[in-house]
Design an enzyme around this catalytic site. Structure first.
Site, PDB file in Angstrom:
ATOM      1  N   ASN A 106       6.499  -8.446   2.156  1.00  0.00           N
ATOM      2  CA  ASN A 106       5.048  -8.239   2.086  1.00  0.00           C
ATOM      3  C   ASN A 106       4.429  -9.123   1.001  1.00  0.00           C
ATOM      4  OD1 ASN A 106       2.587  -6.994   2.891  1.00  0.00           O
ATOM      5  ND2 ASN A 106       2.682  -5.604   1.145  1.00  0.00           N
TER       6      ASN A 106
ATOM      7  N   ARG B 221       0.844  -1.191   0.000  1.00  0.00           N
ATOM      8  CA  ARG B 221       0.000   0.000   0.000  1.00  0.00           C
ATOM      9  C   ARG B 221       0.879   1.239   0.000  1.00  0.00           C
ATOM     10  NH1 ARG B 221      -1.820   0.807   4.439  1.00  0.00           N
ATOM     11  NH2 ARG B 221      -1.177  -1.053   5.545  1.00  0.00           N
TER      12      ARG B 221
ATOM     13  N   ASP C 247      -9.345  -9.858   8.615  1.00  0.00           N
ATOM     14  CA  ASP C 247      -8.779  -8.524   8.360  1.00  0.00           C
ATOM     15  C   ASP C 247      -9.744  -7.368   8.630  1.00  0.00           C
ATOM     16  OD1 ASP C 247      -6.382  -7.109   7.472  1.00  0.00           O
ATOM     17  OD2 ASP C 247      -7.499  -6.544   5.684  1.00  0.00           O
TER      18      ASP C 247
ATOM     19  N   HIS D 249     -10.466  -2.549  11.307  1.00  0.00           N
ATOM     20  CA  HIS D 249      -9.369  -3.396  10.814  1.00  0.00           C
ATOM     21  C   HIS D 249      -9.208  -4.571  11.792  1.00  0.00           C
ATOM     22  CE1 HIS D 249      -4.909  -3.465   9.257  1.00  0.00           C
ATOM     23  NE2 HIS D 249      -5.648  -4.335   8.638  1.00  0.00           N
TER      24      HIS D 249
ATOM     25  N   ARG E  43       2.271 -12.134  -0.511  1.00  0.00           N
ATOM     26  CA  ARG E  43       0.936 -12.502  -0.006  1.00  0.00           C
ATOM     27  C   ARG E  43       0.362 -13.712  -0.724  1.00  0.00           C
ATOM     28  NH1 ARG E  43      -1.565  -8.817   4.009  1.00  0.00           N
ATOM     29  NH2 ARG E  43       0.072  -7.294   4.282  1.00  0.00           N
TER      30      ARG E  43
ATOM     31  N   ASN F 257      -1.108 -18.578  22.000  1.00  0.00           N
ATOM     32  CA  ASN F 257      -1.952 -17.426  22.330  1.00  0.00           C
ATOM     33  C   ASN F 257      -3.312 -17.848  22.883  1.00  0.00           C
ATOM     34  OD1 ASN F 257       0.060 -15.634  21.608  1.00  0.00           O
ATOM     35  ND2 ASN F 257      -0.622 -15.510  19.467  1.00  0.00           N
TER      36      ASN F 257
ATOM     37  N   SER G 271      -1.326  -3.684  10.359  1.00  0.00           N
ATOM     38  CA  SER G 271      -0.933  -4.571   9.271  1.00  0.00           C
ATOM     39  C   SER G 271       0.311  -5.368   9.647  1.00  0.00           C
ATOM     40  CB  SER G 271      -0.642  -3.748   8.019  1.00  0.00           C
ATOM     41  OG  SER G 271      -1.786  -3.005   7.685  1.00  0.00           O
ATOM     42  N   ALA G 272       0.279  -6.644   9.301  1.00  0.00           N
ATOM     43  CA  ALA G 272       1.397  -7.564   9.559  1.00  0.00           C
ATOM     44  C   ALA G 272       1.738  -7.679  11.047  1.00  0.00           C
ATOM     45  CB  ALA G 272       2.619  -7.181   8.730  1.00  0.00           C
ATOM     46  N   CYS G 273       0.723  -7.609  11.905  1.00  0.00           N
ATOM     47  CA  CYS G 273       0.946  -7.756  13.342  1.00  0.00           C
ATOM     48  C   CYS G 273       0.164  -8.925  13.934  1.00  0.00           C
ATOM     49  CB  CYS G 273       0.595  -6.470  14.069  1.00  0.00           C
ATOM     50  SG  CYS G 273       1.781  -5.160  13.729  1.00  0.00           S
TER      51      CYS G 273
ATOM     52  N   TYR H 129      -1.315  -3.327  -6.876  1.00  0.00           N
ATOM     53  CA  TYR H 129      -1.090  -4.173  -5.709  1.00  0.00           C
ATOM     54  C   TYR H 129      -2.215  -4.138  -4.671  1.00  0.00           C
ATOM     55  CZ  TYR H 129       1.600  -6.990  -2.541  1.00  0.00           C
ATOM     56  OH  TYR H 129       2.018  -8.030  -1.766  1.00  0.00           O
ATOM     57  N   GLY H 130      -2.588  -5.293  -4.184  1.00  0.00           N
ATOM     58  CA  GLY H 130      -3.425  -5.495  -2.992  1.00  0.00           C
ATOM     59  C   GLY H 130      -4.368  -4.361  -2.667  1.00  0.00           C
ATOM     60  N   GLY H 131      -4.188  -3.796  -1.504  1.00  0.00           N
ATOM     61  CA  GLY H 131      -5.083  -2.757  -1.000  1.00  0.00           C
ATOM     62  C   GLY H 131      -5.211  -1.541  -1.908  1.00  0.00           C
TER      63      GLY H 131
ATOM     64  N   LYS I 137      -3.054 -10.586  12.783  1.00  0.00           N
ATOM     65  CA  LYS I 137      -4.499 -10.844  12.696  1.00  0.00           C
ATOM     66  C   LYS I 137      -4.787 -12.208  12.075  1.00  0.00           C
ATOM     67  CE  LYS I 137      -5.521  -7.081  10.537  1.00  0.00           C
ATOM     68  NZ  LYS I 137      -4.147  -6.574  10.615  1.00  0.00           N
ATOM     69  N   THR I 138      -4.217 -12.451  10.881  1.00  0.00           N
ATOM     70  CA  THR I 138      -4.525 -13.714  10.200  1.00  0.00           C
ATOM     71  C   THR I 138      -4.108 -14.903  11.063  1.00  0.00           C
ATOM     72  OG1 THR I 138      -4.282 -12.635   8.065  1.00  0.00           O
ATOM     73  CG2 THR I 138      -4.186 -15.033   8.072  1.00  0.00           C
ATOM     74  N   ASN I 139      -2.967 -14.751  11.718  1.00  0.00           N
ATOM     75  CA  ASN I 139      -2.500 -15.860  12.557  1.00  0.00           C
ATOM     76  C   ASN I 139      -3.423 -16.114  13.743  1.00  0.00           C
ATOM     77  OD1 ASN I 139       0.326 -17.154  11.844  1.00  0.00           O
ATOM     78  ND2 ASN I 139       0.270 -15.068  11.068  1.00  0.00           N
TER      79      ASN I 139
ATOM     80  N   LYS J 260      -9.638  -2.296   1.398  1.00  0.00           N
ATOM     81  CA  LYS J 260      -9.329  -1.183   2.307  1.00  0.00           C
ATOM     82  C   LYS J 260     -10.096   0.083   1.912  1.00  0.00           C
ATOM     83  CE  LYS J 260      -7.100  -3.716   4.933  1.00  0.00           C
ATOM     84  NZ  LYS J 260      -5.773  -4.184   5.030  1.00  0.00           N
TER      85      LYS J 260
HETATM   86  P1  GTP Z   1      -2.223  -7.806   7.388  1.00  0.00           P
HETATM   87  O1  GTP Z   1      -2.739  -8.829   6.452  1.00  0.00           O
HETATM   88  O2  GTP Z   1      -1.126  -6.961   6.796  1.00  0.00           O
HETATM   89  O3  GTP Z   1      -3.289  -6.934   7.959  1.00  0.00           O
HETATM   90  O4  GTP Z   1      -1.426  -8.588   8.581  1.00  0.00           O
HETATM   91  P2  GTP Z   1      -1.951  -9.456   9.823  1.00  0.00           P
HETATM   92  O5  GTP Z   1      -2.254  -8.551  10.968  1.00  0.00           O
HETATM   93  O6  GTP Z   1      -3.002 -10.396   9.395  1.00  0.00           O
HETATM   94  O7  GTP Z   1      -0.620 -10.256  10.231  1.00  0.00           O
HETATM   95  P3  GTP Z   1      -0.268 -11.816  10.106  1.00  0.00           P
HETATM   96  O8  GTP Z   1      -1.126 -12.692  10.966  1.00  0.00           O
HETATM   97  O9  GTP Z   1      -0.177 -12.172   8.687  1.00  0.00           O
HETATM   98  O10 GTP Z   1       1.183 -11.835  10.747  1.00  0.00           O
HETATM   99  C1  GTP Z   1       2.214 -11.024  10.285  1.00  0.00           C
HETATM  100  C2  GTP Z   1       3.538 -11.526  10.768  1.00  0.00           C
HETATM  101  O11 GTP Z   1       3.542 -11.625  12.195  1.00  0.00           O
HETATM  102  C3  GTP Z   1       3.858 -12.929  10.243  1.00  0.00           C
HETATM  103  O12 GTP Z   1       5.200 -12.969   9.828  1.00  0.00           O
HETATM  104  C4  GTP Z   1       3.640 -13.823  11.429  1.00  0.00           C
HETATM  105  O13 GTP Z   1       4.458 -14.956  11.389  1.00  0.00           O
HETATM  106  C5  GTP Z   1       3.948 -12.912  12.622  1.00  0.00           C
HETATM  107  N1  GTP Z   1       3.150 -13.303  13.813  1.00  0.00           N
HETATM  108  C6  GTP Z   1       1.816 -13.515  13.852  1.00  0.00           C
HETATM  109  N2  GTP Z   1       1.418 -13.928  15.094  1.00  0.00           N
HETATM  110  C7  GTP Z   1       2.532 -13.952  15.855  1.00  0.00           C
HETATM  111  C8  GTP Z   1       2.773 -14.294  17.222  1.00  0.00           C
HETATM  112  O14 GTP Z   1       1.888 -14.650  17.993  1.00  0.00           O
HETATM  113  N3  GTP Z   1       4.073 -14.181  17.658  1.00  0.00           N
HETATM  114  C9  GTP Z   1       5.082 -13.779  16.817  1.00  0.00           C
HETATM  115  N4  GTP Z   1       6.296 -13.700  17.314  1.00  0.00           N
HETATM  116  N5  GTP Z   1       4.882 -13.461  15.507  1.00  0.00           N
HETATM  117  C10 GTP Z   1       3.630 -13.546  15.039  1.00  0.00           C
HETATM  118  C1  SPV Z   2      -2.913  -4.528   5.212  1.00  0.00           C
HETATM  119  O1  SPV Z   2      -1.909  -3.884   4.845  1.00  0.00           O
HETATM  120  O2  SPV Z   2      -3.493  -4.297   6.296  1.00  0.00           O
HETATM  121  C2  SPV Z   2      -3.411  -5.623   4.377  1.00  0.00           C
HETATM  122  C3  SPV Z   2      -2.874  -5.756   3.025  1.00  0.00           C
HETATM  123  O3  SPV Z   2      -4.275  -6.362   4.807  1.00  0.00           O
HETATM  124  S1  SPV Z   2      -3.639  -4.673   1.912  1.00  0.00           S
HETATM  125  O4  SPV Z   2      -4.821  -5.348   1.358  1.00  0.00           O
HETATM  126  O5  SPV Z   2      -2.665  -4.403   0.853  1.00  0.00           O
HETATM  127  O6  SPV Z   2      -4.049  -3.474   2.580  1.00  0.00           O
HETATM  128 MN    MN Z   3      -4.823  -5.801   6.980  1.00  0.00          MN
END
Ligand code: GTP
Ligand code: SPV
Ligand code: MN
Length: 602
Positions: free
Chosen positions: A382, A76, A292, A245, A384, A512, A267-269, A216-218, A271-273, A225
């Site tokens: 990043n 993004r 998301d 979000h 995906r 978790n 983002s990337a913190c 790209y994506g978002g 959520k999906t996990n 988004k």
């Molecule tokens: P967006 O799609 O960008 O919104 O990201 P998201 O919030 O869905 O993040 P996602 O679950 O894809 O995780 C992003 C990164 O964080 C990945 O590299 C995961 O491996 C890492 N991660 C997720 N959960 C944990 C956790 O509980 N502990 C640690 N250390 N890393 C984690």
């Molecule tokens: C984010 O960045 O929070 C995402 C990826 O989920 S995107 O769809 O590119 O915004």
């Molecule tokens: Mn997101």
């Protein structure tokens, strides 16, 4: 009236608008996307022929493709993202703003002839289950077949949606162009874009969306988004609901009690996990409603209800493995589009963290030969995967429930190597809103910027709030008033605290569930808490640490607030509040003073 398209719909607003956009963008032809399997397969084949897609090994990864983006188009672009309201203060301090008329004129210039030599696709789409009272309709025009095949996965599209729109006028018109016209015999490239001229523009007052220059994506999947967060948050403010979000999960205890939680992390913190958590504790079950975005409303019983407006996952690939996210690995075993991951010699995909051992040779995300001695990552940080929600083995049985699922708790979080404990509970809705407003997180690769730098990101919505952030805080407070005693409890979590050796203190992922177990107990008032200057903390013996190899020091650090660090946070948030100006709700200033007072006594 252009009758060429009237066989698809009798909706004059759509027909007129499509005709107008076609006249401006001058594509070689216009196609209404019907959403059929045949059409999908044909588009994928075209993408293979044009070099955008590489078909993956059908035996290892059926019906799946790899795309490599232009290296200048990998995330993004927040600096090119605008909220165009007639008054600047309605977009607020945290958004880029431009006058709608000025921006439209500028974009009209860019859009003129921008689809030359390309097909203009018209995608009718629906965010939320089509028959749900939450559902919102949109029509995306795009010249990117990559965006079209993504929309099959990420939203509900096609003729059935066009029929559901019928004569409705309240669909969101969205225009997207990669900004790479094929005029004067200019050859096409696998990933067309206009890297120096990206604009992701929102006109919440129309409402409409215009996105130019990125594939790209978002930036390109405008239902995501742009609509489901930025425009929807603005609509939610007007109409009394929230677009967040957030992931949504169901969590079931061994005794059969099931509750739903929403969680907002930047983002990337994680959520999906968390959305696909595979509990390490026996007898516990987690199911996924969304990973998301959540649309949250107050139901007739005064409780909060949420739906996932999307239909697929656009997940971060690196770090995804059988141990960290088993369900995602299952979900992406077929029907998946990968973007910017590495290609193995046998036509499958790989990324950092997928396996402990690195493959001996790969083609990296740039299309170059790669081996374990290479000093750049094989997959872009990043990179995906895009897969249908239906593929997820733990998708919740009610994930498409028209009225949504009842939300018992809301979690906020972020990446904080210091200060913030593993979990704490807000004393009240208003303190919860204060905590949400005080989210900060170390930067990730999901957007441009310096990775690791601490960034203030209230409610994980800094890049996504479609209006003035101070008004947004007021709206959250107002939602709490409406729900009163039925309001979900609010928690703040942090999986990312680090020790002096720079290693994560908490194992995270499957573990978790131990935090969710405590949160479940708190929503039942089953367990007491310890006070702290910030929120309520768990008594260390109340977090199930059975089978974990954590020493007492680590547990104590994880379950404590670092007072000095918190003071520094307060200064930063104080400065941020100042920036937001006089629309900031008084209640939050009061919460800030209460926090300072408690810290002094600490
Ligand atoms: P967006 O799609 O960008 O919104 O990201 P998201 O919030 O869905 O993040 P996602 O679950 O894809 O995780 C992003 C990164 O964080 C990945 O590299 C995961 O491996 C890492 N991660 C997720 N959960 C944990 C956790 O509980 N502990 C640690 N250390 N890393 C984690
Ligand atoms: C984010 O960045 O929070 C995402 C990826 O989920 S995107 O769809 O590119 O915004
Ligand atoms: Mn997101």
């Amino acid at each position: 009236m252009d009758s060429a398209y009237s066989k698809y719909t009798s909706n004059r607003k759509i027909l007129t608008w499509v005709g107008k956009v076609a006249k401006l963008c001058r594509p070689k032809n216009v196609v209404f996307v019907d959403g059929s399997r045949d059409e999908h397969d044909r588009l994928c084949e075209e993408l293979v022929q044009s070099g955008t897609f590489i078909r993956l090994n059908e035996e290892k990864r059926p019906n799946s493709y790899l795309a490599r983006s232009d290296p200048r188009d990998v995330a993004r672009v927040e600096k090119a993202t605008y909220i165009c309201t007639s008054k600047r203060e309605d977009a607020g301090e945290t958004n880029n703003w431009e006058d709608p008329a000025v921006m439209k004129e500028k974009l009209d210039g860019l859009l003129a002839g921008c689809m030359a030599g390309r097909t203009m696709y018209v995608i009718p789409f629906c965010m939320g289950p089509v028959k749900s009272p939450f559902a919102r309709f949109g029509v995306q025009i795009t010249d990117s077949p990559y965006a079209v095949v993504h929309s099959y996965i990420m939203t509900r599209i096609g003729q059935k949606v066009l029929n559901a729109i019928g004569k409705r006028q309240d669909f969101l018109p969205c225009i997207h162009s990669v900004g790479y016209p094929l005029e004067d015999g200019r050859p096409d490239v696998p990933w067309p874009c206009d890297p120096d001229n990206k604009y992701i523009c929102h006109f919440p007052e129309d409402p409409s969306v215009l996105s130019y220059g990125s594939g790209y994506g978002g930036n390109a999947l405008l239902g995501k988004k742009c609509f489901a967060l930025r425009i929807a948050s603005y609509m939610g403010k007007q109409e009394g609901w929230l677009a967040e979000h957030c992931l949504i999960i169901g969590c079931k205890s061994p005794s059969g009690v099931k509750k739903y939680f929403a969680a907002a992390f930047p983002s990337a913190c994680g959520k999906t996990n968390l959305a696909m958590l595979r509990p390490s504790l026996p007898g516990w079950e987690v199911t996924c409603v969304g990973d998301d975005i959540a649309w949250l409303r107050v139901g007739p019983d005064g409780r909060m209800y949420g739906v996932n407006p999307e239909a697929g996952f656009f997940g971060v690939a690196p770090g995804t493995s059988m141990t960290t996210n088993y369900s995602a690995m299952q979900a992406i075993s077929q029907d998946t589009i990968f973007t910017n991951v590495a290609l193995t010699p046998d036509g499958d995909v790989w990324w950092e963290g997928m396996t402990n051992e690195k493959p001996e040779e790969l083609i990296d995300w740039r299309g170059e030969k790669w081996n374990p001695n290479s000093d750049t990552p094989a997959a872009h940080p990043n990179s995906r995967y895009t897969c249908p929600a239906q593929n997820c083995p733990i998708i919740d049985e009610d994930w498409e429930a028209p009225d949504g699922v009842p939300i018992s708790g809301i979690l906020f979080g972020g990446r904080r190597k210091t200060v913030i404990p593993l979990v704490q509970e807000a004393r009240s809705w208003r303190q919860g809103v204060f905590m949400g407003s005080c989210c900060a997180s170390e930067r990730t690769a999901a957007a441009e910027g310096k990775v690791g730098e601490l960034r203030i990101d209230p409610f994980a919505m800094i890049p996504f709030c479609g209006y003035n952030m101070a008004d947004y805080f007021s709206h959250w407070l107002e939602m709490g008033h409406r729900m009163g005693p039925h309001a979900p409890k609010i928690f703040f979590v942090n999986w990312f605290r680090k020790g002096s050796n720079n290693q994560f203190l908490w194992p995270g992922f499957s573990e978790n569930i131990r935090v969710l177990k405590w949160i479940m107990a708190r929503t039942e008032d089953d367990v007491a808490v310890e006070d702290s200057p910030y929120g309520y903390l768990p008594n260390p013996t109340d977090i199930d640490m059975d089978g974990l190899d954590l020493d007492q020091d680590t547990v104590n650090t994880l379950l404590s607030v670092d007072a000095d660090g918190l003071e520094h946070d307060i200064q930063q948030f104080g400065a941020f509040y100042k920036r937001l100006g006089d629309r900031l709700p008084e209640t939050l200033m009061e919460e800030m003073s209460l926090l300072k007072q408690r810290l002094l006594k600490y």
